[in-house]
Design an enzyme around this catalytic site. Structure first.
Site, PDB file in Angstrom:
ATOM      1  N   ARG A  75       0.813  -1.226   0.000  1.00 46.40           N
ATOM      2  CA  ARG A  75       0.000   0.000   0.000  1.00 46.40           C
ATOM      3  C   ARG A  75       0.849   1.281   0.000  1.00 46.40           C
ATOM      4  O   ARG A  75       0.491   2.273   0.626  1.00 46.40           O
ATOM      5  CB  ARG A  75      -0.929   0.023   1.219  1.00 46.40           C
ATOM      6  CG  ARG A  75      -2.082  -0.943   1.163  1.00 46.40           C
ATOM      7  CD  ARG A  75      -3.001  -0.624  -0.006  1.00 46.40           C
ATOM      8  NE  ARG A  75      -4.295  -1.280   0.131  1.00 46.40           N
ATOM      9  CZ  ARG A  75      -4.583  -2.483  -0.360  1.00 46.40           C
ATOM     10  NH1 ARG A  75      -3.658  -3.170  -1.007  1.00 46.40           N
ATOM     11  NH2 ARG A  75      -5.791  -2.981  -0.221  1.00 46.40           N
TER      12      ARG A  75
ATOM     13  N   SER B 267     -11.270  -0.111   2.499  1.00 44.15           N
ATOM     14  CA  SER B 267     -10.557  -0.435   3.742  1.00 44.15           C
ATOM     15  C   SER B 267     -10.155   0.867   4.411  1.00 44.15           C
ATOM     16  O   SER B 267      -9.457   1.679   3.799  1.00 44.15           O
ATOM     17  CB  SER B 267      -9.267  -1.192   3.459  1.00 44.15           C
ATOM     18  OG  SER B 267      -9.526  -2.426   2.891  1.00 44.15           O
TER      19      SER B 267
ATOM     20  N   GLU C 192      -5.797   4.080   6.207  1.00 42.92           N
ATOM     21  CA  GLU C 192      -5.319   3.683   4.887  1.00 42.92           C
ATOM     22  C   GLU C 192      -5.589   4.741   3.811  1.00 42.92           C
ATOM     23  O   GLU C 192      -4.671   5.098   3.078  1.00 42.92           O
ATOM     24  CB  GLU C 192      -5.929   2.322   4.519  1.00 42.92           C
ATOM     25  CG  GLU C 192      -5.256   1.621   3.363  1.00 42.92           C
ATOM     26  CD  GLU C 192      -5.961   1.862   2.066  1.00 42.92           C
ATOM     27  OE1 GLU C 192      -5.301   1.761   1.039  1.00 42.92           O
ATOM     28  OE2 GLU C 192      -7.164   2.192   2.072  1.00 42.92           O
TER      29      GLU C 192
HETATM   30  N1  EPU Z   1     -11.658 -10.494   9.310  1.00 41.67           N
HETATM   31  C1  EPU Z   1     -12.433 -10.634  10.429  1.00 41.67           C
HETATM   32  N2  EPU Z   1     -13.471  -9.784  10.616  1.00 41.67           N
HETATM   33  C2  EPU Z   1     -13.778  -8.818   9.728  1.00 41.67           C
HETATM   34  C3  EPU Z   1     -12.977  -8.648   8.574  1.00 41.67           C
HETATM   35  C4  EPU Z   1     -11.913  -9.515   8.384  1.00 41.67           C
HETATM   36  O1  EPU Z   1     -12.210 -11.507  11.268  1.00 41.67           O
HETATM   37  O2  EPU Z   1     -14.741  -8.099   9.951  1.00 41.67           O
HETATM   38  C5  EPU Z   1     -10.562 -11.443   9.083  1.00 41.67           C
HETATM   39  C6  EPU Z   1     -10.864 -12.349   7.909  1.00 41.67           C
HETATM   40  O3  EPU Z   1     -11.625 -13.469   8.275  1.00 41.67           O
HETATM   41  C7  EPU Z   1      -9.492 -12.739   7.435  1.00 41.67           C
HETATM   42  C8  EPU Z   1      -8.648 -11.515   7.743  1.00 41.67           C
HETATM   43  O4  EPU Z   1      -9.383 -10.753   8.721  1.00 41.67           O
HETATM   44  O5  EPU Z   1      -8.993 -13.810   8.190  1.00 41.67           O
HETATM   45  C9  EPU Z   1      -8.336 -10.684   6.519  1.00 41.67           C
HETATM   46  O6  EPU Z   1      -9.534 -10.208   5.971  1.00 41.67           O
HETATM   47  P1  EPU Z   1      -9.771 -10.081   4.388  1.00 41.67           P
HETATM   48  O7  EPU Z   1      -9.096 -11.158   3.676  1.00 41.67           O
HETATM   49  O8  EPU Z   1     -11.204  -9.894   4.189  1.00 41.67           O
HETATM   50  O9  EPU Z   1      -9.184  -8.697   3.994  1.00 41.67           O
HETATM   51  P2  EPU Z   1      -7.782  -7.992   4.252  1.00 41.67           P
HETATM   52  O10 EPU Z   1      -6.631  -8.812   3.857  1.00 41.67           O
HETATM   53  O11 EPU Z   1      -7.684  -7.430   5.591  1.00 41.67           O
HETATM   54  C10 EPU Z   1      -7.134  -6.649   2.152  1.00 41.67           C
HETATM   55  C11 EPU Z   1      -7.277  -5.271   1.523  1.00 41.67           C
HETATM   56  C12 EPU Z   1      -8.598  -5.084   0.811  1.00 41.67           C
HETATM   57  C13 EPU Z   1      -8.744  -6.202  -0.192  1.00 41.67           C
HETATM   58  C14 EPU Z   1      -8.698  -7.541   0.573  1.00 41.67           C
HETATM   59  C15 EPU Z   1      -8.770  -8.711  -0.349  1.00 41.67           C
HETATM   60  C16 EPU Z   1      -5.919  -3.837   2.958  1.00 41.67           C
HETATM   61  C17 EPU Z   1      -5.907  -2.731   3.935  1.00 41.67           C
HETATM   62  N3  EPU Z   1      -7.115  -4.251   2.531  1.00 41.67           N
HETATM   63  O12 EPU Z   1      -7.967  -6.757   3.235  1.00 41.67           O
HETATM   64  O13 EPU Z   1      -8.490  -3.867   0.106  1.00 41.67           O
HETATM   65  O14 EPU Z   1      -9.959  -6.077  -0.909  1.00 41.67           O
HETATM   66  O15 EPU Z   1      -7.425  -7.648   1.223  1.00 41.67           O
HETATM   67  O16 EPU Z   1      -7.577  -8.836  -1.018  1.00 41.67           O
HETATM   68  O17 EPU Z   1      -4.856  -4.301   2.537  1.00 41.67           O
HETATM   69  C18 EPU Z   1      -9.004  -1.526   0.066  1.00 41.67           C
HETATM   70  O18 EPU Z   1      -7.803  -1.292   0.173  1.00 41.67           O
HETATM   71  O19 EPU Z   1      -9.852  -0.581  -0.025  1.00 41.67           O
HETATM   72  C19 EPU Z   1      -9.482  -2.904   0.101  1.00 41.67           C
HETATM   73  C20 EPU Z   1     -10.764  -3.186   0.111  1.00 41.67           C
END
Ligand code: EPU
Length: 367
Positions: free
Chosen positions: A164, A266, A362
């Site tokens: 990011r 995010s 973010e």
């Molecule tokens: N989780 C929870 N509760 C929640 C949300 C997530 O327990 O309410 C847990 C999920 O179960 C999982 C972990 O947290 O084990 C990671 O969650 P997830 O894979 O949904 O998303 P992330 O890796 O945190 C990132 C990006 C998103 C992108 C997703 C999918 C960042 C800050 N965010 O989120 O990006 O869509 O991966 O690749 O890196 C954005 O930047 O606007 C965005 C949406």
């Protein structure tokens, strides 16, 4: 070019907050861009370039010129046996570019489907989703360097991409306005292992399909559910359009559509902590998601931390933690940037109290 005056920033950003922008202009060409910068300089005002305003939070009034980059272009530059290279105008809607590339059966950006915003915004924060990021396909970009008024070409290395982040986010090196990006896409289909939530979705889709046909079922299921996301069968692949469809379905479930709900995607970065900190937390919370970034660094899931702090659906100051995904802050009724500031501090404090980890915002601030 028409310069509009006193435009509410809430109409230009998906979080729908903030005061008034003194001037706003839409640019359709590089010449327009040069003229717009000149306009701001003549009036001794700052400028800020916006795409779709989906990753920017307006703090108050902006007493300068907002430049809406709408420079178009979609040109094939090169093609060989394995890849195709396209030059894309910064003002193209990102998802329609993904749609066109996927329709051409090219891979490299399909997991970044349904991300709001414009193509030229993707390098700024090295946009990424479901295991892909723009740094993986970007070979070069063109930008207007306002420190010497020259158009320059920067290769991926010069952009210094990381999680990011890029040189375009750093206030000291932030004098480039991106006018086009050049992406190299692969003719090879996307291959597992996929990002965990994507793999889970694909696995469940495949088990549905497999239950309808008995042939190959062990092989497909083995591949789809493979332990540690390893795949036994190297031939097991998905087409870019299958991945796009899966990502769109997952996103629709977990992320609000900015047209219906005010948010900036995010709202917090996934925090990166030392291995020692991660291990200490894991001894208390063994189920905590974490990804190794380097020998001594682990990335944690901000959404999980907020969720476990009991903040899913939490609402105050007119803002809310999105009930379906704790990583997202939605704006229900807030009008002032101050409301967001207060709300953000509450969330950061609660997570810090429970886990000792400090979350960071973010989306970028428009100041
Ligand atoms: N989780 C929870 N509760 C929640 C949300 C997530 O327990 O309410 C847990 C999920 O179960 C999982 C972990 O947290 O084990 C990671 O969650 P997830 O894979 O949904 O998303 P992330 O890796 O945190 C990132 C990006 C998103 C992108 C997703 C999918 C960042 C800050 N965010 O989120 O990006 O869509 O991966 O690749 O890196 C954005 O930047 O606007 C965005 C949406």
């Amino acid at each position: 070019m028409r310069y509009k005056e006193n435009v509410p920033l809430s109409t230009l950003t998906t979080m729908r907050l903030g005061g008034v922008a003194r001037y706003v202009v839409e640019i359709l060409s590089k010449d327009d861009l040069v003229a717009a910068i000149e306009f701001a300089r003549e009036r001794d005002r700052p400028w800020f370039v916006l795409g779709g305003g989906s990753n920017v939070v307006a703090k108050g009034d902006f007493d300068g010129l907002i430049i809406l980059n709408r420079i178009k272009g979609f040109d094939k530059l090169e093609e060989d046996e394995a890849s195709v290279t396209y030059k894309i105008g910064a003002g193209e809607v990102w998802d329609s570019i993904v749609e066109r590339l996927v329709a051409a059966d090219l891979s490299g950006v399909e997991a970044m489907s349904a991300i709001p915003g414009y193509a030229g915004s993707t390098p700024i924060q090295n946009v990424g989703a479901y295991g892909q990021e723009i740094a993986d396909t970007l070979v070069e970009l063109e930008a207007y360097d306002t420190s010497n008024d020259k158009f320059v070409k920067l290769d991926a290395e010069a952009c210094k991409f990381s999680y990011r982040n890029s040189i375009f986010k750093n206030p000291d090196t932030r004098h480039h306005i991106i006018t086009s990006i050049t992406l190299k896409l692969s003719k090879e289909p996307p291959r597992p292992p996929f990002y965990p939530s994507l793999e889970k979705y694909l696995a469940s889709r495949h088990s549905e399909l497999v239950s309808e046909s008995t042939s190959n079922s062990d092989q497909i299921l083995g591949a789809a559910f493979g332990t540690n996301h390893q795949v036994q069968d190297d031939n097991f692949t998905f087409s870019p359009s299958e991945i796009r469809a899966a990502v769109m379905a997952i996103r629709a479930e977990k992320l609000p559509d900015p047209r219906d709900v005010a948010s900036a995607g995010s709202f917090f970065k996934n925090p990166i902590v030392s291995r020692a900190v991660a291990e200490k937390l894991l001894s208390r919370f063994p189920e905590m998601p974490h990804w190794s970034m380097s020998e001594n660094q682990e990335k944690l899931a901000a959404g999980w931390l907020i969720d476990q702090a009991g903040l899913k659906s939490y609402s105050s100051h007119g803002l809310q933690i999105y009930p379906k995904n704790a990583l997202v802050v939605t704006n229900l009724t807030a009008r002032s940037a101050d409301d967001l500031k207060q709300f953000k501090s509450e969330i950061i404090a609660r997570v810090k109290q429970k886990f000792g980890v400090t979350l960071e915002q973010e989306p970028e601030n428009l100041t």
